[in-house]
Each structure stands twice: as C-alpha cells, then as structure tokens.
Motif scaffolding. Structure first.
Motif, PDB file in Angstrom:
ATOM      1  N   VAL A  84       0.841  -1.192   0.000  1.00  0.00           N
ATOM      2  CA  VAL A  84       0.000   0.000   0.000  1.00  0.00           C
ATOM      3  C   VAL A  84       0.883   1.251   0.000  1.00  0.00           C
ATOM      4  O   VAL A  84       0.602   2.241  -0.688  1.00  0.00           O
ATOM      5  CB  VAL A  84      -0.937  -0.002   1.237  1.00  0.00           C
ATOM      6  CG1 VAL A  84      -1.904   1.165   1.169  1.00  0.00           C
ATOM      7  CG2 VAL A  84      -1.709  -1.313   1.335  1.00  0.00           C
ATOM      8  N   CYS A  85       1.966   1.191   0.750  1.00  0.00           N
ATOM      9  CA  CYS A  85       2.873   2.350   0.809  1.00  0.00           C
ATOM     10  C   CYS A  85       3.504   2.624  -0.548  1.00  0.00           C
ATOM     11  O   CYS A  85       3.593   3.781  -0.982  1.00  0.00           O
ATOM     12  CB  CYS A  85       3.958   2.114   1.862  1.00  0.00           C
ATOM     13  SG  CYS A  85       3.319   2.102   3.547  1.00  0.00           S
ATOM     14  N   ILE A 107       1.569  -5.625   2.088  1.00  0.00           N
ATOM     15  CA  ILE A 107       2.672  -6.179   2.869  1.00  0.00           C
ATOM     16  C   ILE A 107       2.207  -6.288   4.316  1.00  0.00           C
ATOM     17  O   ILE A 107       1.911  -5.275   4.959  1.00  0.00           O
ATOM     18  CB  ILE A 107       3.918  -5.270   2.778  1.00  0.00           C
ATOM     19  CG1 ILE A 107       4.367  -5.152   1.319  1.00  0.00           C
ATOM     20  CG2 ILE A 107       5.026  -5.801   3.657  1.00  0.00           C
ATOM     21  CD1 ILE A 107       5.318  -4.006   1.062  1.00  0.00           C
ATOM     22  N   CYS A 109       2.882  -6.550   7.812  1.00  0.00           N
ATOM     23  CA  CYS A 109       3.887  -6.464   8.882  1.00  0.00           C
ATOM     24  C   CYS A 109       3.354  -7.132  10.127  1.00  0.00           C
ATOM     25  O   CYS A 109       4.103  -7.653  10.932  1.00  0.00           O
ATOM     26  CB  CYS A 109       4.218  -5.009   9.185  1.00  0.00           C
ATOM     27  SG  CYS A 109       5.081  -4.184   7.850  1.00  0.00           S
ATOM     28  N   GLU A 116      -6.161   0.168   6.506  1.00  0.00           N
ATOM     29  CA  GLU A 116      -4.966   1.010   6.426  1.00  0.00           C
ATOM     30  C   GLU A 116      -5.271   2.281   5.637  1.00  0.00           C
ATOM     31  O   GLU A 116      -6.099   2.262   4.721  1.00  0.00           O
ATOM     32  CB  GLU A 116      -3.896   0.170   5.715  1.00  0.00           C
ATOM     33  CG  GLU A 116      -2.554   0.789   5.562  1.00  0.00           C
ATOM     34  CD  GLU A 116      -1.478  -0.270   5.230  1.00  0.00           C
ATOM     35  OE1 GLU A 116      -1.793  -1.490   5.202  1.00  0.00           O
ATOM     36  OE2 GLU A 116      -0.348   0.124   4.996  1.00  0.00           O
ATOM     37  N   ASP A 135      -2.287   2.166  10.441  1.00  0.00           N
ATOM     38  CA  ASP A 135      -2.939   0.855  10.378  1.00  0.00           C
ATOM     39  C   ASP A 135      -3.915   0.714  11.537  1.00  0.00           C
ATOM     40  O   ASP A 135      -3.645   1.189  12.643  1.00  0.00           O
ATOM     41  CB  ASP A 135      -1.905  -0.270  10.525  1.00  0.00           C
ATOM     42  CG  ASP A 135      -1.018  -0.415   9.318  1.00  0.00           C
ATOM     43  OD1 ASP A 135      -0.826   0.576   8.605  1.00  0.00           O
ATOM     44  OD2 ASP A 135      -0.501  -1.518   9.110  1.00  0.00           O
TER      45      ASP A 135
HETATM   46  N1  SME Z   1       1.117  -2.616   5.061  1.00  0.00           N
HETATM   47  C1  SME Z   1       2.082  -1.726   4.472  1.00  0.00           C
HETATM   48  C2  SME Z   1       3.458  -2.007   4.998  1.00  0.00           C
HETATM   49  C3  SME Z   1       3.811  -1.248   6.208  1.00  0.00           C
HETATM   50  S1  SME Z   1       3.136  -1.827   7.624  1.00  0.00           S
HETATM   51  O1  SME Z   1       1.685  -1.830   7.552  1.00  0.00           O
HETATM   52  C4  SME Z   1       3.643  -1.009   8.962  1.00  0.00           C
HETATM   53  C5  SME Z   1       2.060  -1.855   2.968  1.00  0.00           C
HETATM   54  O2  SME Z   1       1.405  -2.733   2.416  1.00  0.00           O
HETATM   55  O3  SME Z   1       2.697  -1.033   2.310  1.00  0.00           O
END
Ligand code: SME
Length: 161
Positions: A84-85, A107, A109, A116, A135
C-alpha cells in the motif's frame, strides 16, 4: 515545548483532528529536525486515536525505508511498486484500504492489521519525501474524515521540510 497534548475523550475523530492539529503545528514549528518532528507526530496520533500502528516510510534512493513510528515491529524496506505504501508513493495520492487482505500486494507487517490509510508527503520540489502510514486492527476503520484530518497534518510536516 508542550509536554503533553489535550484532546477530548470522544469517539468523534473530526473533533479530535480539530483539537490536535493546532497543537501539532505548535509542537513542530520550533524544531528544525525532521526526524524529531516525525517522531512526535507519530506519538500524538497514536495517543489521540489509539491506532494500532502509526509511522513514516521515507524515500531513500530507490526504496521507502522505515522512519519514526509507534506500534509493533515493522518491515524496514518497501519497494516503490510494492504494498500500500509503494502504491501511495507511485500514485502520489492518499489511499484507503478497508480490508488489507483484499489489496493485491499488501505487505503484512502484522496479522493484526486489518485496514490502512497511507498519505504521501511532498518535499519543496514536489518529490515524494515519504509517506504517512496508519494501520488499524479493525476492518474499514478509515474514511474521508481521516483522509482530510491526516492531510492537514502532512501539510504541516511539508511546511517544515
Ligand atoms: N502494510 C504496508 C506495509 C507497512 S506496515 O503496515 C507497517 C504496505 O502494504 O505497504
């Protein structure tokens, strides 16, 4: 410098954003160090809303690298086209993910994270300096109120870069 922040004990996030935003402005306007300011912004957001995880990923060469955060252990590096980032970095737009399990490439974590919101932060040249990632351990926990409230906070950060 203020040693604490004041906010109502309410579930109404709009009220809390309105209360904490001027306090964040005061908190960061006298400090020139960006990392110190990001650390305090993460702390204020965590305290005011009790979010599961609040933090920053910062653009370093060809990746996003973990910056100041409040919450559980997190992955340290995210490629620009991952998660997502990375999606936020690439599109340069705020993204709300109501159910992270339905976001391709999310991702994880922490398995406790269910929804999110990620906002871009721009430097003075218009490049993505980094992203603010929040989150929640609840599904569908973010909406327009958060997008608008957090946007004002990222704008305060941008003014201090
Ligand atoms: N979920 C995020 C990664 C960072 S963690 O949530 C702290 C993503 O998919 O970019």
């Amino acid at each position: 410098m203020a040693e604490s922040i004041a906010f109502s004990k309410t579930q109404d996030r709009k009220t809390i954003y309105a209360e904490i935003t001027p306090q964040i402005k005061s908190l960061i306007e006298l400090e020139t160090d960006t990392i110190a300011n990001l650390a305090n912004v993460a702390a204020v957001l965590k305290e005011a809303f009790g979010f599961f995880w609040v933090g920053f990923y910062l653009t370093k060469e060809d990746q996003l690298v973990l910056g100041p955060f409040q919450g559980t252990l997190a992955c340290t590096r995210i490629d620009f086209d991952k998660g997502v980032c990375g999606h936020c970095y690439t599109t340069r737009e705020t993204i709300i993910v109501p159910n992270v399990e339905e976001f391709p490439g999310h991702i994880a974590c922490s398995s406790a994270s269910k929804s999110e919101i990620v906002l871009p932060i721009f430097d003075k040249d218009g490049n993505v300096f980094g992203v603010l990632d929040v989150d929640s351990d609840k599904l569908d926990d973010f909406d327009k109120t958060d997008a608008e409230g957090l946007k004002k906070i990222t704008e305060l950060i941008e003014e201090r870069l």
